[in-house]
Design a protein around this motif. Structure first.
Motif, PDB file in Angstrom:
ATOM      1  N   PHE A   1       0.876  -1.086  -0.154  1.00 23.94           N
ATOM      2  CA  PHE A   1      -0.146  -0.059  -0.189  1.00 23.94           C
ATOM      3  C   PHE A   1       1.370   1.252  -0.167  1.00 23.94           C
ATOM      4  O   PHE A   1       1.919   1.135   0.631  1.00 23.94           O
ATOM      5  CB  PHE A   1      -1.023  -0.151   1.510  1.00 23.94           C
ATOM      6  CG  PHE A   1      -2.201  -1.223   1.241  1.00 23.94           C
ATOM      7  CD1 PHE A   1      -3.086  -1.489   0.273  1.00 23.94           C
ATOM      8  CD2 PHE A   1      -1.859  -2.145   2.778  1.00 23.94           C
ATOM      9  CE1 PHE A   1      -4.556  -2.112   0.652  1.00 23.94           C
ATOM     10  CE2 PHE A   1      -2.765  -2.530   2.917  1.00 23.94           C
ATOM     11  CZ  PHE A   1      -3.775  -3.065   1.599  1.00 23.94           C
ATOM     12  N   GLY A   2       0.454   2.244  -0.376  1.00 21.71           N
ATOM     13  CA  GLY A   2       1.396   3.223  -0.387  1.00 21.71           C
ATOM     14  C   GLY A   2      -0.065   4.948   0.038  1.00 21.71           C
ATOM     15  O   GLY A   2      -0.851   4.736  -0.446  1.00 21.71           O
ATOM     16  N   PHE A   3       0.189   5.551   1.344  1.00 27.33           N
ATOM     17  CA  PHE A   3      -0.626   6.733   1.195  1.00 27.33           C
ATOM     18  C   PHE A   3      -0.084   8.245   0.939  1.00 27.33           C
ATOM     19  O   PHE A   3       0.816   8.355   0.043  1.00 27.33           O
ATOM     20  CB  PHE A   3      -0.360   7.524   2.580  1.00 27.33           C
ATOM     21  CG  PHE A   3      -1.007   6.189   3.515  1.00 27.33           C
ATOM     22  CD1 PHE A   3      -2.616   6.361   3.786  1.00 27.33           C
ATOM     23  CD2 PHE A   3      -0.588   5.146   4.077  1.00 27.33           C
ATOM     24  CE1 PHE A   3      -3.400   5.654   4.681  1.00 27.33           C
ATOM     25  CE2 PHE A   3      -1.224   4.280   5.397  1.00 27.33           C
ATOM     26  CZ  PHE A   3      -2.315   4.641   5.527  1.00 27.33           C
ATOM     27  N   ILE A   4      -1.256   8.660  -0.261  1.00 20.05           N
ATOM     28  CA  ILE A   4      -0.290   9.689  -0.920  1.00 20.05           C
ATOM     29  C   ILE A   4      -1.687  10.628  -0.878  1.00 20.05           C
ATOM     30  O   ILE A   4      -2.673  10.174  -0.598  1.00 20.05           O
ATOM     31  CB  ILE A   4      -0.920   9.110  -2.621  1.00 20.05           C
ATOM     32  CG1 ILE A   4       0.338  10.438  -3.321  1.00 20.05           C
ATOM     33  CG2 ILE A   4      -2.322   8.806  -3.070  1.00 20.05           C
ATOM     34  CD1 ILE A   4       0.516   9.048  -5.015  1.00 20.05           C
ATOM     35  N   PHE A   5      -1.288  12.189  -1.233  1.00 18.71           N
ATOM     36  CA  PHE A   5      -1.907  13.324  -0.973  1.00 18.71           C
ATOM     37  C   PHE A   5      -2.489  13.675  -1.762  1.00 18.71           C
ATOM     38  O   PHE A   5      -1.155  13.908  -3.321  1.00 18.71           O
ATOM     39  CB  PHE A   5      -1.556  13.914  -0.065  1.00 18.71           C
ATOM     40  CG  PHE A   5      -1.584  14.573   1.515  1.00 18.71           C
ATOM     41  CD1 PHE A   5      -2.535  15.068   1.401  1.00 18.71           C
ATOM     42  CD2 PHE A   5      -0.641  14.190   2.299  1.00 18.71           C
ATOM     43  CE1 PHE A   5      -2.851  15.459   2.968  1.00 18.71           C
ATOM     44  CE2 PHE A   5      -0.751  13.987   3.505  1.00 18.71           C
ATOM     45  CZ  PHE A   5      -2.050  14.649   3.939  1.00 18.71           C
ATOM     46  N   GLY A   6      -3.356  14.160  -2.421  1.00 21.40           N
ATOM     47  CA  GLY A   6      -3.365  14.969  -4.086  1.00 21.40           C
ATOM     48  C   GLY A   6      -3.896  13.367  -4.871  1.00 21.40           C
ATOM     49  O   GLY A   6      -4.548  12.144  -3.865  1.00 21.40           O
ATOM     50  N   THR A   7      -4.377  13.985  -6.103  1.00 20.99           N
ATOM     51  CA  THR A   7      -4.774  12.847  -6.975  1.00 20.99           C
ATOM     52  C   THR A   7      -3.705  12.080  -7.638  1.00 20.99           C
ATOM     53  O   THR A   7      -3.046  12.308  -9.248  1.00 20.99           O
ATOM     54  CB  THR A   7      -5.876  13.780  -7.775  1.00 20.99           C
ATOM     55  OG1 THR A   7      -6.964  14.066  -7.057  1.00 20.99           O
ATOM     56  CG2 THR A   7      -6.583  12.522  -8.907  1.00 20.99           C
ATOM     57  N   PRO A   8      -3.479  10.241  -7.829  1.00 19.56           N
ATOM     58  CA  PRO A   8      -2.916   9.476  -8.190  1.00 19.56           C
ATOM     59  C   PRO A   8      -2.938   9.413 -10.129  1.00 19.56           C
ATOM     60  O   PRO A   8      -4.312   9.799  -9.949  1.00 19.56           O
ATOM     61  CB  PRO A   8      -2.289   9.087  -8.039  1.00 19.56           C
ATOM     62  CG  PRO A   8      -3.691   8.219  -6.914  1.00 19.56           C
ATOM     63  CD  PRO A   8      -4.055   9.788  -6.537  1.00 19.56           C
ATOM     64  N   PRO A   9      -2.108   9.300  -9.957  1.00 20.67           N
ATOM     65  CA  PRO A   9      -2.193   8.490 -12.009  1.00 20.67           C
ATOM     66  C   PRO A   9      -2.597   7.584 -12.028  1.00 20.67           C
ATOM     67  O   PRO A   9      -2.172   6.691 -10.540  1.00 20.67           O
ATOM     68  CB  PRO A   9      -1.117   8.352 -12.771  1.00 20.67           C
ATOM     69  CG  PRO A   9      -0.134   8.952 -11.652  1.00 20.67           C
ATOM     70  CD  PRO A   9      -0.764   9.212 -10.125  1.00 20.67           C
ATOM     71  N   LEU A  10      -3.710   7.007 -12.635  1.00 17.89           N
ATOM     72  CA  LEU A  10      -4.679   5.595 -12.049  1.00 17.89           C
ATOM     73  C   LEU A  10      -4.256   4.861 -12.805  1.00 17.89           C
ATOM     74  O   LEU A  10      -4.423   3.562 -12.689  1.00 17.89           O
ATOM     75  CB  LEU A  10      -6.186   6.159 -12.128  1.00 17.89           C
ATOM     76  CG  LEU A  10      -6.985   6.692 -10.731  1.00 17.89           C
ATOM     77  CD1 LEU A  10      -8.108   6.948 -11.732  1.00 17.89           C
ATOM     78  CD2 LEU A  10      -6.301   5.611  -9.888  1.00 17.89           C
ATOM     79  N   GLN A  11      -2.654   4.637 -13.933  1.00 18.38           N
ATOM     80  CA  GLN A  11      -3.182   3.366 -14.421  1.00 18.38           C
ATOM     81  C   GLN A  11      -2.360   2.254 -14.144  1.00 18.38           C
ATOM     82  O   GLN A  11      -1.374   2.630 -12.913  1.00 18.38           O
ATOM     83  CB  GLN A  11      -2.020   4.074 -15.845  1.00 18.38           C
ATOM     84  CG  GLN A  11      -1.574   3.115 -16.595  1.00 18.38           C
ATOM     85  CD  GLN A  11      -0.766   3.771 -18.356  1.00 18.38           C
ATOM     86  OE1 GLN A  11      -0.603   4.558 -17.713  1.00 18.38           O
ATOM     87  NE2 GLN A  11      -0.338   2.713 -19.074  1.00 18.38           N
TER      88      GLN A  11
END
Length: 309
Positions: free
Chosen positions: A140-150
């Motif tokens: 898993f990775g916690f991320i702020f913002g909107t990541p690329p979904l590919q």
């Protein structure tokens, strides 16, 4: 030649009796005899002497048995090793995040409920989380913002308002609400464990914000230390401010509501799309969902106490 043939040969060779081997293997005698004959034809050697209904290993057969014992032993060891690796994988969770203090809270909660799980926390910048997850370094990775979904599955857990975070001794701290224009000329602290850099860059490019300089850090402790010493102000998620106050109730840090509506702060979890989650990973996911449900409730309650825009 296949594994089953080798297993049949090994049993027959040890007993030197096809009838007894048939009983142990639960295989009909004709089938064993046929399997043995095909094996000898494939090898081009005689493995047994057959005399008066009895069989006895030839010297070549004994040599071949030594190799078969080694092959089947290694195969058993490989199967055991693979199953153990699978079991361990089901009992471990690897999580990458730029948010050190968040991981501490979650880790304590998770391990108190599942003490037998091996948990590994990995740390990187917010803009590196996706790469770590895609290359298999983390579950898993916690991320702020909107990541690329590919190639990724994204689950949003938190979406909250952004506020200005600054020292209570700052000249602007007397305000309860502030416009972006009032931040013109202020030094801004960009926390790279969040998506601050991207947000401030967009606001600056659009002419909505004109800081006199920007400071970059990747840790909440550095951000807070700079703010308390008058080194600048930051635009942070309201949930971040509440966590700081919860940890240190007497912290001399103020929160100002921003008059303009900004893109909300989004925090979520990414994982590789289509990859099976281990039992431990599923358990961790459940803890995360419960944790952020409480976080959202606290943030919503606090925002309701702020002055209207």
């Amino acid at each position: 030649m296949d594994i089953l043939q080798l297993q049949y040969f090994q049993t027959i060779a040890r007993l030197e009796n096809i009838s007894k081997a048939s009983e142990i293997l639960y295989v009909a005698q004709p089938n064993l005899s046929t399997s043995l004959k095909r094996l000898e034809e494939e090898l081009g050697v005689s493995l047994f002497d057959r005399r008066k209904g009895k069989i006895k290993l030839t010297p070549t057969g004994r040599l071949f048995l030594d190799y078969v014992d080694g092959i089947l032993s290694q195969l058993d060891q490989a199967v055991t090793t693979l199953r153990e690796a699978e079991r361990q994988a089901d009992e471990q969770v690897r999580v990458v995040s730029a948010i050190v203090d968040l991981m501490g809270s979650l880790l304590n909660e998770f391990l108190s409920r599942h003490p037998g799980v091996y948990f590994r926390q990995l740390h990187c910048r917010n803009d590196e989380v996706v790469e770590w997850v895609l290359n298999g370094s983390a579950d898993f990775g916690f991320i702020f913002g909107t990541p690329p979904l590919q190639g990724l599955e994204y689950i949003e857990f938190d979406r909250c308002e952004r506020i200005v975070q600054l020292s209570k001794n700052h000249p602007l701290a007397a305000k309860k609400i502030i416009s972006l224009r009032e931040l013109d000329g202020q030094p801004l602290i960009c926390n790279l464990s969040r998506d601050d850099g991207e947000l401030i860059g967009d606001l600056t490019h659009a002419g909505r914000l004109r800081p006199n300089q920007r400071f970059f850090c990747d840790d909440n402790r550095v951000e807070v230390s700079m703010a308390l010493q008058g080194g600048g102000v930051s635009i942070a998620p309201v949930s971040n401010f509440l966590k700081l106050l919860h940890r240190e109730p007497g912290l001399e840090l103020a929160c100002l509501r921003i008059r303009e509506e900004l893109p909300p702060a989004r925090l979520g979890l990414v994982r590789r799309d289509g990859v099976r989650l281990s039992q431990a990973a599923l358990q961790f996911y459940e803890i995360v969902a419960q944790f952020f449900l409480q976080e959202r409730e606290l943030a919503t309650a606090y925002v309701s106490t702020l002055p209207p825009r």
